[in-house]
Design a protein around this motif. Structure first.
Motif, mmCIF file in Angstrom:
data_model
loop_
_atom_site.group_PDB
_atom_site.id
_atom_site.type_symbol
_atom_site.label_atom_id
_atom_site.label_comp_id
_atom_site.label_asym_id
_atom_site.label_seq_id
_atom_site.Cartn_x
_atom_site.Cartn_y
_atom_site.Cartn_z
ATOM 1 N N SER A 51 0.816 -1.221 0.000
ATOM 2 C CA SER A 51 0.000 0.000 0.000
ATOM 3 C C SER A 51 0.847 1.267 0.000
ATOM 4 O O SER A 51 0.307 2.372 -0.095
ATOM 5 C CB SER A 51 -0.917 0.019 1.233
ATOM 6 N N LEU A 52 2.158 1.133 0.074
ATOM 7 C CA LEU A 52 3.027 2.303 0.137
ATOM 8 C C LEU A 52 2.887 3.224 -1.077
ATOM 9 O O LEU A 52 2.852 4.450 -0.905
ATOM 10 C CB LEU A 52 4.485 1.863 0.308
ATOM 11 N N PRO A 53 2.819 2.690 -2.326
ATOM 12 C CA PRO A 53 2.660 3.605 -3.469
ATOM 13 C C PRO A 53 1.401 4.464 -3.383
ATOM 14 O O PRO A 53 1.409 5.638 -3.777
ATOM 15 C CB PRO A 53 2.602 2.651 -4.674
ATOM 16 N N ARG A 54 0.336 3.905 -2.811
ATOM 17 C CA ARG A 54 -0.901 4.674 -2.690
ATOM 18 C C ARG A 54 -0.768 5.761 -1.633
ATOM 19 O O ARG A 54 -1.358 6.842 -1.746
ATOM 20 C CB ARG A 54 -2.056 3.738 -2.357
ATOM 21 N N ASP B 120 2.037 2.487 10.544
ATOM 22 C CA ASP B 120 3.212 1.733 10.103
ATOM 23 C C ASP B 120 3.655 2.165 8.706
ATOM 24 O O ASP B 120 4.855 2.264 8.424
ATOM 25 C CB ASP B 120 2.915 0.234 10.120
ATOM 26 N N LEU B 121 2.680 2.432 7.827
ATOM 27 C CA LEU B 121 3.010 2.854 6.464
ATOM 28 C C LEU B 121 3.734 4.201 6.461
ATOM 29 O O LEU B 121 4.726 4.390 5.753
ATOM 30 C CB LEU B 121 1.732 2.942 5.619
ATOM 31 N N VAL B 122 3.217 5.133 7.253
ATOM 32 C CA VAL B 122 3.844 6.451 7.325
ATOM 33 C C VAL B 122 5.246 6.350 7.924
ATOM 34 O O VAL B 122 6.191 7.001 7.455
ATOM 35 C CB VAL B 122 2.973 7.419 8.150
ATOM 36 N N ALA B 123 5.383 5.530 8.967
ATOM 37 C CA ALA B 123 6.697 5.367 9.602
ATOM 38 C C ALA B 123 7.696 4.754 8.626
ATOM 39 O O ALA B 123 8.875 5.120 8.625
ATOM 40 C CB ALA B 123 6.556 4.488 10.840
ATOM 41 N N GLU B 124 7.235 3.838 7.776
ATOM 42 C CA GLU B 124 8.124 3.201 6.808
ATOM 43 C C GLU B 124 8.617 4.193 5.761
ATOM 44 O O GLU B 124 9.748 4.087 5.281
ATOM 45 C CB GLU B 124 7.399 2.035 6.144
#
Length: 340
Positions: free
Chosen positions: A286-289, A318-322
């Motif tokens: 989901s990172l690209p989104r 978690d996505l934002v932290a990554e």
């Protein structure tokens, strides 16, 4: 440049928020862009203020203009729709010409979001109520110069919006013979001087943006005139001399174009930096989104990520932290991130 840039679409959407806030600033009202972003996403952290509501109206108007054909925004039915008036008003103003064009405009109006339609209906109810109260006051033998609620003047019946709009359109027709940027400055000055609308004075700057699109000067996105106007001293914008005001409008367009160019370059560099962190990730990640969302919004909260990506709150964090995006609020209870 915007059309060819990989962040062009994100920049165009982000500019809607920037321009709405800038328009309020020019009018002397301060609206925080994070409040507008969250209000647009139905993720308010507090009850929206009157200023935020107006800024959201500007945001919706820009989106409506940008999504329609270039000529729609400057057409009679387009202006009537942006004012919240019915197609009947547009037909009356144009003398009832063009039934086929009216059908097309009605189809365009049908594409408006449900919220925009509801707001237009509310405006119509308020207008009918004002006329009804005015009629009651007249029947009782009292002079009704304006509808008053306490000390607030809701509507001045002597304003004659229709007549002022007709005068402004006459200036618009004369300006069509001028170069595009000069014509845009002239019609902006005419709007500021004539003040056709009582409650939606902000519409004039957005019509200038639409006019530049119609003339083909800025076709890749809806221009940010107020963003440049912020950099112009009020003494020049409100000068008693018309030539000074027109020159101020031209300088605002130059500044707005320069700011837009810098923003596109900055967003492009930021996207390249974030995309490096996507290498080696699964195709279902989901990172690209999240990156796409960051490009289209000045700030992003965890609740916005949850709403857009349909993930859990923990997964959003978690996505934002990554990605390692900068946190912009400095709060513990409410956090948001953005490409600053």
């Amino acid at each position: 440049m915007v059309r060819r840039s990989p962040v062009g679409q994100g920049f165009a959407e982000r500019l809607h928020f920037i321009e709405a806030v800038a328009s309020m600033w020019v009018a002397g009202e301060l609206v925080h862009i994070e409040d507008l972003v969250l209000h647009d996403a139905d993720r308010d952290v507090r009850a929206p203020t009157h200023e935020v509501t107006i800024a959201h109206s500007i945001l919706r108007a820009r989106r409506r203009i940008a999504s329609a054909e270039p000529e729609w925004g400057m057409g009679r039915s387009g202006v009537a729709s942006l004012m919240g008036r019915s197609a009947t008003f547009a037909e009356r103003e144009s003398g009832g010409e063009g039934s086929a064009a009216s059908s097309t405009n009605l189809a365009l109006d049908a594409d408006e979001s449900g919220f925009a339609v509801e707001m237009a209906e509310i405006d119509a109810v308020l207008d009918r109520s004002a006329r009804a109260l005015e009629a009651v006051a007249t029947n009782e033998g009292r002079k009704s110069d304006a509808l008053m609620v306490g000390e607030l003047v809701v509507r001045d019946p002597e304003w004659d919006e229709d007549g002022r709009l007709s005068e402004w359109r006459a200036v618009l027709e004369e300006a069509d013979a001028l170069p595009a940027t000069l014509a845009a400055a002239v019609i902006w000055d005419a709007w500021e001087s004539m003040e056709p609308l009582q409650r939606q004075h902000w519409l004039g700057a957005q019509l200038v943006n639409s006019y530049l699109r119609v003339r083909g000067k800025v076709s890749s996105h809806l221009f940010g005139f107020c963003s440049g106007l912020k950099a112009i001293p009020r003494e020049r914008r409100r000068s008693p001399k018309r030539i000074s005001r027109v020159l101020a409008g031209l300088d605002a367009m130059t500044t707005g174009a320069e700011l837009a160019t810098k923003e596109v370059i900055r967003l492009g560099q930021a996207r390249e930096h974030l995309e490096r962190k996507l290498k080696g990730k699964r195709s279902s990640s989901s990172l690209p989104r999240v990156v796409d969302l960051l490009m289209t919004r000045p700030i992003v909260s965890s609740s916005m990520i949850v709403k857009e990506l349909k993930v859990s709150h923990r997964a959003a964090l978690d996505l934002v932290a990554e990605l390692g995006v900068r946190e912009v609020t400095g709060r513990a209870s409410f956090r948001a991130w953005g490409v600053i």
